[in-house]
Design an enzyme around this catalytic site. Structure first.
Site, PDB file in Angstrom:
ATOM      1  CG  ASP A 156     -90.123 -89.142-142.826  1.00 45.58           C
ATOM      2  OD1 ASP A 156     -89.651 -88.185-142.900  1.00 45.58           O
ATOM      3  OD2 ASP A 156     -91.210 -89.799-143.516  1.00 45.58           O
ATOM      4  CD  GLU A 176     -90.294 -85.341-139.917  1.00 43.94           C
ATOM      5  OE1 GLU A 176     -90.454 -84.488-140.706  1.00 43.94           O
ATOM      6  OE2 GLU A 176     -90.912 -86.741-140.118  1.00 43.94           O
TER       7      GLU A 176
END
Length: 688
Positions: free
Chosen positions: A463, A506
């Site tokens: 993330d 990401e």
């Protein structure tokens, strides 16, 4: 990541110190394109941060002192900047670019491609009349070869370089052509992966007894941000369903222990926002009790591996979770403002705002300047702007050291050894152990990779990658590879023993192109461009995806090891079904557009069943995380939609050529393309 609920602006003074602005002059950086000086118009983003946009043709963009030796610059890469710096960028894809420059003591620059709507004329989609289709196959298959439509099961023999087949009535004119007697399994390639992202809490409830762990309670209203009961046992119970979709990797939300309490949800503080999504970590070494037990995790991974499905953990290296009333009371950190205890019930987490307040107002009860905050993560671990903690800069000013949504920011760049945070040293149960000489990132890497070493986790979806320095990701990958080898040695009979670790990142807004992130531990990055540029139009008919398909396949072929993961729906952006008002034919077309795309692809849970948007409050992303619509699966129209996804998904799973192969259009009407990867060959036809 947009799974974060930002605090309202009125709370900032309670949470962070105020930095006095230092006004900097506009950047004095020489910018040349093919030797010609450019004079940009600078946009001021902050006192020492500026941006300029350029429309660039092919050529060499030179930034900095032309007397210095040039260093190669890649998109999205943050580079330190000084008076003797020079960076050269080879513009191979003409278009618009955005240059970000920070001046001052921490001067740096970053070059970002600007994604624009395609101005090409859309190819017309034609209705299929249900008739048989003549397909040219001479450049791919030989005369006399028997071919099969994997969708209908019908076969045909190549004659004069042609076959004739009638698409199945429910296929919308689609033919998935393969050799009739081809091997059922080809060597696997991650560029052909089908990754299913299940937000665990919202997917399937396998054990209702753990639904209210740590005193978490439903809110009795719309349950926008509460835990809904999904768990590891629920995932295990649906593994056969995932296998039937052709899924070979399952990305699950972080199952390690999250903050126990809630924060105010949305800008208006209109719902209780718990960490059901896994992005507010409390203890990286323990499973969250709402997710289940270690035995449940072992059963999930063993069951997945037996079906050829890898398990990926969502991991966060950028930040832990917020403080909450529940954690303050139960773990003994922080304190209330003098006289505020009278406004709290015996169990602080059951506090309710007055009619004139909202759920953000609990911050007014807390003394954020009190020295007792040292018993939380501590100033050596995080930037938080409370007590004597360092205050993070704006994330716009410094994407790496800045704070996302006012979350405490891990000091992963620090080279100073640290002890355990005080609350973790007292917390039970925990597996966190103090280590001599460990830095912040050393602890995080050990905690995260222990899930690989002990349980056989196959990979990470990382993330907020752009908000952590690349060296930390590279170290995490190194430690994960070591842990993977150790697990394989200890579990030689597991079907996945010996398989390498896989990590996808990401980088918000990144497309299918290569970047330096993939030189720092990442096998792939999420491709945000597919949702924005391909999914909608290609769900009408595949010919509208042809240019993108061709570009994607060329990128994969040009750079060995390059990969990306395309998606059409996510928890951070939008649901395809909501964008298209629940149109089942659009959802039908999405299956073809996504599952036949080059590179890895991600199905967001419920894409295959048109899961509807849920209650969202003042946070527009909460509705993308509605409960999986299992009850709808019994409806004939939804069952037919799922069968469509299954047929295409199983075809993709059998043929690495779909995701990893070259792409070649063979005909315009009907639309026909071929893919080939080694000996694996397929043809796709859509008579539209």
């Amino acid at each position: 990541m947009r799974s974060l609920t930002p605090l309202s602006p009125s709370i900032l003074a309670l949470c962070f110190g105020v930095l006095a602005p230092v006004v900097q002059a506009e950047p004095q950086v020489s910018i040349r394109l093919n030797g010609q000086q450019l004079q940009p118009s600078w946009e001021t983003l902050a006192d020492d941060r500026f941006a300029a946009e350029f429309e660039l043709p092919e050529g060499i963009l030179q930034l900095g002192d032309d007397r210095a030796d040039g260093q190669p610059l890649k998109p999205f890469q943050r580079q330190e900047l000084n008076s003797a710096s020079r960076f050269d960028y080879q513009v191979t894809r003409p278009g618009r670019y955005r240059l970000l420059i920070q001046t001052g003591d921490d001067a740096n620059l970053r070059l970002l491609p600007v994604r624009q709507e395609s101005k090409a004329v859309e190819q017309a989609c034609r209705p299929w009349n249900g008739e048989a289709v003549q397909v040219p196959v001479a450049d791919v298959f030989d005369n006399g070869q028997r071919l099969r439509d994997a969708y209908s099961g019908n076969t045909a023999t190549v004659q004069n370089g042609m076959i004739e087949l009638t698409p199945a009535p429910e296929s919308d004119g689609l033919l998935l052509i393969e050799v009739a007697d081809a091997p059922s399994h080809q060597p696997r390639d991650w560029r052909n992966a089908t990754v299913y992202f299940a937000l665990t809490d919202r997917f399937a409830n396998g054990d209702p007894s753990n639904d209210r762990s740590y005193g978490r309670e439903p809110d009795g209203a719309q349950e926008i941000g509460t835990f809904h009961g999904g768990d590891l046992k629920g995932l295990t119970s649906k593994l056969d369903y995932l296998s039937e979709l052709g899924v070979d990797a399952l990305w699950i939300s972080a199952p390690y222990e999250q903050i126990h309490g809630w924060v105010g949800g949305g800008d208006k503080g209109d719902f209780r926002h718990y960490a059901y999504h896994g992005y507010y970590a409390l203890d990286y070494t323990q499973l969250d009790a709402n997710m289940g037990s270690e035995a449940d995790l072992r059963e999930l991974i063993a069951g997945a591996h037996a079906r050829g499905i890898r398990v990926l953990f969502d991991v966060v290296l950028n930040h832990p979770g917020y403080s909450t009333l529940a954690d303050m009371q139960n773990l003994g950190f922080g304190t209330l403002r003098e006289g505020m205890a009278q406004y709290l019930p015996k169990r602080w987490t059951t506090w309710r705002p007055e009619p004139y307040e909202n759920l953000h107002s609990y911050h007014n009860l807390i003394d954020y300047d009190h020295p007792s905050w040292s018993r939380w993560w501590g100033k050596e671990w995080v930037r938080a702007g409370i007590a004597d903690y360092p205050a993070p800069p704006s994330v716009l000013v410094d994407p790496v050291k800045g704070s996302l949504a006012f979350l405490p920011d891990f000091r992963t760049e620090s080279e100073s050894p640290v002890g355990l945070p005080e609350f973790l040293s007292r917390k039970q149960p925990t597996r966190a152990v103090e280590r001599d000489g460990y830095r912040v990132r050393d602890y995080l890497n050990e905690w995260l990779t222990n899930w690989v070493r002990e349980f056989g986790v196959d990979g990470f979806r990382a993330d907020t990658v752009m908000h952590v320095e690349p060296a930390a990701w590279a170290q995490l990958r190194q430690k994960a590879d070591e842990a993977r080898k150790a697990w394989s040695a200890a579990n030689p009979d597991d079907p996945m023993a010996g398989e390498p670790f896989w990590m996808v990142g990401e980088v918000f807004g990144h497309g299918p192109e290569t970047s330096d992130y993939q030189a720092n531990g990442f096998d792939a990055l999420i491709n945000f461009a597919f949702q924005a540029e391909v999914a909608g139009s290609a769900s009408d008919c595949l010919r509208r995806a042809n240019n993108s398909y061709g570009q994607y396949a060329k990128m994969l072929a040009a750079t060995p090891g390059h990969n990306f993961m395309s998606y059409a729906s996510s928890h951070d952006t939008s649901l395809f079904s909501a964008q298209h008002n629940g149109d089942l034919m659009r959802q039908h077309g999405l299956a073809s557009a996504l599952l036949l795309s080059p590179g890895a692809v991600q199905i967001y849970y419920g894409d295959e069943s048109a899961r509807p948007f849920g209650p969202t409050g003042s946070d527009p992303y909460q509705g993308t995380r509605s409960d999986m619509n299992w009850d709808d699966h019994a409806k004939p129209e939804v069952a037919a939609l799922i069968r469509h996804w299954q047929r295409i998904g199983q075809f993709r799973a059998r043929h690495p050529a779909v995701g990893a192969g070259s792409h070649r259009q063979l005909a315009e009407s009907p639309y026909v393309f071929a893919r080939q990867h080694g000996d694996d060959k397929i043809i796709v036809v859509q008579a539209r």
